[in-house]
Design an enzyme around this catalytic site. Structure first.
Site, PDB file in Angstrom:
ATOM      1  N   LYS A  81      56.173  57.503  16.618  1.00 23.87           N
ATOM      2  CA  LYS A  81      56.736  58.176  15.451  1.00 23.87           C
ATOM      3  C   LYS A  81      57.208  59.614  15.734  1.00 23.87           C
ATOM      4  O   LYS A  81      58.305  59.796  16.237  1.00 23.87           O
ATOM      5  CB  LYS A  81      55.737  58.082  14.294  1.00 23.87           C
ATOM      6  CG  LYS A  81      55.489  56.596  13.940  1.00 23.87           C
ATOM      7  CD  LYS A  81      54.758  56.334  12.666  1.00 23.87           C
ATOM      8  CE  LYS A  81      54.806  54.856  12.314  1.00 23.87           C
ATOM      9  NZ  LYS A  81      53.576  54.112  12.475  1.00 23.87           N
ATOM     10  N   TYR A  95      45.926  49.740  11.486  1.00 23.27           N
ATOM     11  CA  TYR A  95      47.091  49.065  12.060  1.00 23.27           C
ATOM     12  C   TYR A  95      47.384  49.683  13.418  1.00 23.27           C
ATOM     13  O   TYR A  95      47.397  50.903  13.561  1.00 23.27           O
ATOM     14  CB  TYR A  95      48.303  49.237  11.138  1.00 23.27           C
ATOM     15  CG  TYR A  95      49.577  48.599  11.671  1.00 23.27           C
ATOM     16  CD1 TYR A  95      49.676  47.217  11.805  1.00 23.27           C
ATOM     17  CD2 TYR A  95      50.665  49.386  12.029  1.00 23.27           C
ATOM     18  CE1 TYR A  95      50.842  46.637  12.284  1.00 23.27           C
ATOM     19  CE2 TYR A  95      51.849  48.803  12.500  1.00 23.27           C
ATOM     20  CZ  TYR A  95      51.921  47.428  12.631  1.00 23.27           C
ATOM     21  OH  TYR A  95      53.080  46.845  13.102  1.00 23.27           O
ATOM     22  N   ASP A 103      44.315  55.956  18.346  1.00 26.61           N
ATOM     23  CA  ASP A 103      45.697  55.630  18.041  1.00 26.61           C
ATOM     24  C   ASP A 103      46.232  56.744  17.149  1.00 26.61           C
ATOM     25  O   ASP A 103      45.971  56.789  15.956  1.00 26.61           O
ATOM     26  CB  ASP A 103      45.785  54.268  17.347  1.00 26.61           C
ATOM     27  CG  ASP A 103      47.226  53.873  17.047  1.00 26.61           C
ATOM     28  OD1 ASP A 103      48.118  54.738  17.200  1.00 26.61           O
ATOM     29  OD2 ASP A 103      47.456  52.723  16.652  1.00 26.61           O
TER      30      ASP A 103
HETATM   31  C1  LIG Z   1      53.394  52.737  13.139  1.00 25.55           C
HETATM   32  C2  LIG Z   1      52.114  52.567  13.876  1.00 25.55           C
HETATM   33  C3  LIG Z   1      52.033  51.804  15.047  1.00 25.55           C
HETATM   34  C4  LIG Z   1      53.190  50.996  15.553  1.00 25.55           C
HETATM   35  O1  LIG Z   1      54.266  51.770  15.930  1.00 25.55           O
HETATM   36  P1  LIG Z   1      55.736  51.103  15.995  1.00 25.55           P
HETATM   37  O2  LIG Z   1      56.579  52.180  16.556  1.00 25.55           O
HETATM   38  O3  LIG Z   1      56.065  50.704  14.606  1.00 25.55           O
HETATM   39  O4  LIG Z   1      55.618  49.925  16.900  1.00 25.55           O
HETATM   40  C5  LIG Z   1      50.842  51.791  15.738  1.00 25.55           C
HETATM   41  N1  LIG Z   1      49.768  52.477  15.295  1.00 25.55           N
HETATM   42  C6  LIG Z   1      49.804  53.205  14.174  1.00 25.55           C
HETATM   43  C7  LIG Z   1      48.600  53.967  13.752  1.00 25.55           C
HETATM   44  C8  LIG Z   1      50.973  53.247  13.408  1.00 25.55           C
HETATM   45  O5  LIG Z   1      50.983  53.930  12.265  1.00 25.55           O
END
Ligand SMILES: *Cc1c(COP(=O)(O)O)cnc(C)c1O
Length: 425
Positions: free
Chosen positions: A266, A143, A238
């Site tokens: 996060k 994701y 990511d």
């Molecule tokens: C949570 C998450 C996102 C998106 O971040 P948001 O602050 O919810 O937009 C992108 N990449 C990874 C790996 C994530 O866990």
């Protein structure tokens, strides 16, 4: 009698789609009514009835030091007293930039944004601008936020809701997104062979944490690095979950593989809405106002959010024992779960590293999305509600991680294991 959460949920459903502002909060895949949380302190969250739960969600990562950490709270209050936002350059953004560039191995330069989604979206734009190519490769089950181009085979919330893609994403937007199989280097090689000279970037969660937790095979990230270098493709990590969770240098430091760009979110906001992307100088110099890749944000680098983030990161930097503690909790949890499963003759899979874990209700070792999907989500739902009824707050989906935080003690893990043991009896 309706509980306050049930009452609020009914009201919420009238005005918020599904009663929530993010689908991962709904109990769609496990059934029942989400607990509305009123406050949180240390390792606990308290619902509207005042019931206390040992929390393994940690706001999906940011609460690595525990909820409502006094120093972070103090920093936010002090920043707020000076004004909530100026829409101008500020000193605190410079400090945040310097701190991030000093800690993240691949960062020469960084741009602050307001969410992980925004960070990834912008990093992809930078990669396309830099390489002059359009196509990108992602992995099934990873994701990267909810923007069009990456909402393809995207794990967690999407997986739980059972929507492989989202409607509303134009074919054109997803057309340039190619998907490979996690931990399968041949699937990556094949995409490069089929699209020579066309791939701008390959993006990966270096430890996948949105299809449950799936570790990269030994050498997999290094192989991706080599393939990208050979093909003039940018490697993007990511690290929105792994950043400052696996350690101070993220997955790139932990696995010793240097991406060209990396995205964070996060944890770096300490609970405020913050993300960032950064990397090699020559790529980041493509970003406006220096270069031709446009990307902007009214509230980006917001002073209150920066105060929270800097304080959290500084505590992590000054206290390396935090990671040792988290590692110990994670290890003792995983070995405890293994024992319980063995004792009860279950073949389920416990995965994880450091403060990230996942219990997959499948007998198949989980190395990719296909494996993860073999999990029995109905058993997960029973397990989830049993744990919740016994005061343990887990993410309401098989495909999310269990997050440990620094306010947690060994006896909290022991208690959790006891409840799990009684569930399996
Ligand atoms: C949570 C998450 C996102 C998106 O971040 P948001 O602050 O919810 O937009 C992108 N990449 C990874 C790996 C994530 O866990």
């Amino acid at each position: 009698m309706m509980t306050r959460s049930e009452d609020l949920f009914n009201r919420a459903k009238r005005v918020l789609p599904g009663g929530v502002n993010s689908p991962v909060r709904a109990y769609k895949s496990v059934g029942g009514c989400p607990r509305f949380i009123k406050k949180a302190e240390g390792t606990y969250v308290y619902d509207e009835e005042g019931k206390r739960y040992l929390d393994y969600i940690g706001s999906w990562g940011p609460m690595i030091l525990g909820h409502n950490h006094p120093e972070i709270q103090q920093a936010v209050v002090e920043a707020a007293q000076k004004g909530l936002s100026f829409g101008t350059a500020t000193e605190i953004e410079v400090k945040m930039g310097e701190l991030l560039c000093s800690l993240v191995p691949c960062f020469d330069m960084v741009r602050m944004v307001n969410s992980g989604t925004e960070a990834v979206m912008s990093s992809i734009r930078a990669a396309r601008g830099f390489t002059g190519r359009d196509k990108i490769i992602k992995f099934e089950g990873c994701y990267h936020g909810h923007f069009d181009a990456l909402l393809v085979k995207a794990g967690s919330g999407v997986m739980t809701a059972g929507i492989p893609d989202s409607s509303g994403v134009p074919k054109g937007c997803a057309m340039d997104t190619l998907t490979a199989v996690y931990n399968d280097i041949d699937s990556v090689r094949k995409l490069f062979e089929e699209n020579p000279g066309q791939i701008a970037a390959l993006i990966i969660e270096p430890v996948a944490a949105n299809m449950g937790v799936v570790l990269p095979r030994e050498g997999f990230l290094k192989d991706l690095r080599d393939i990208c270098t050979e093909n003039g493709t940018l490697l993007i990590f990511d690290e929105v979950i792994t950043g400052f969770r696996l350690g101070l240098t993220g997955a790139q430091g932990t696995y010793g593989v240097m991406p060209d760009l990396a995205t964070f979110g996060k944890i770096i906001g300490g609970g405020m809405p913050v993300g960032c992307y950064g990397g090699k100088r020559e790529i980041m110099e493509m970003i406006a106002p220096l270069g031709s890749v446009y990307q902007a944000g009214t509230l980006s680098g917001n002073p209150v959010a920066m105060a929270a983030g800097i304080t959290e990161l500084t505590i992590l930097k000054d206290h390396p024992e935090v990671y040792r503690h988290l590692e110990k909790l994670g290890e003792s949890f995983r070995s405890g779960v293994k024992e319980i499963l063995k004792r009860h003759g279950r073949e389920y899979q416990i995965t994880g590293t450091g403060s990230l874990s996942c219990l997959f209700f499948t007998d198949r070792p989980v190395t990719n999305y296909e494996d993860a999907k073999t999990s029995d989500v109905s058993v997960f739902a029973e397990y989830f509600h049993y744990m919740l009824d016994h005061g343990i707050h887990l993410a309401p989906s098989q495909f999310e991680a269990i997050f440990f935080n620094n306010a947690m003690k060994q006896e909290d893990v022991d208690l959790t294991l006891d409840v799990m043991d009684s569930f399996f009896s």
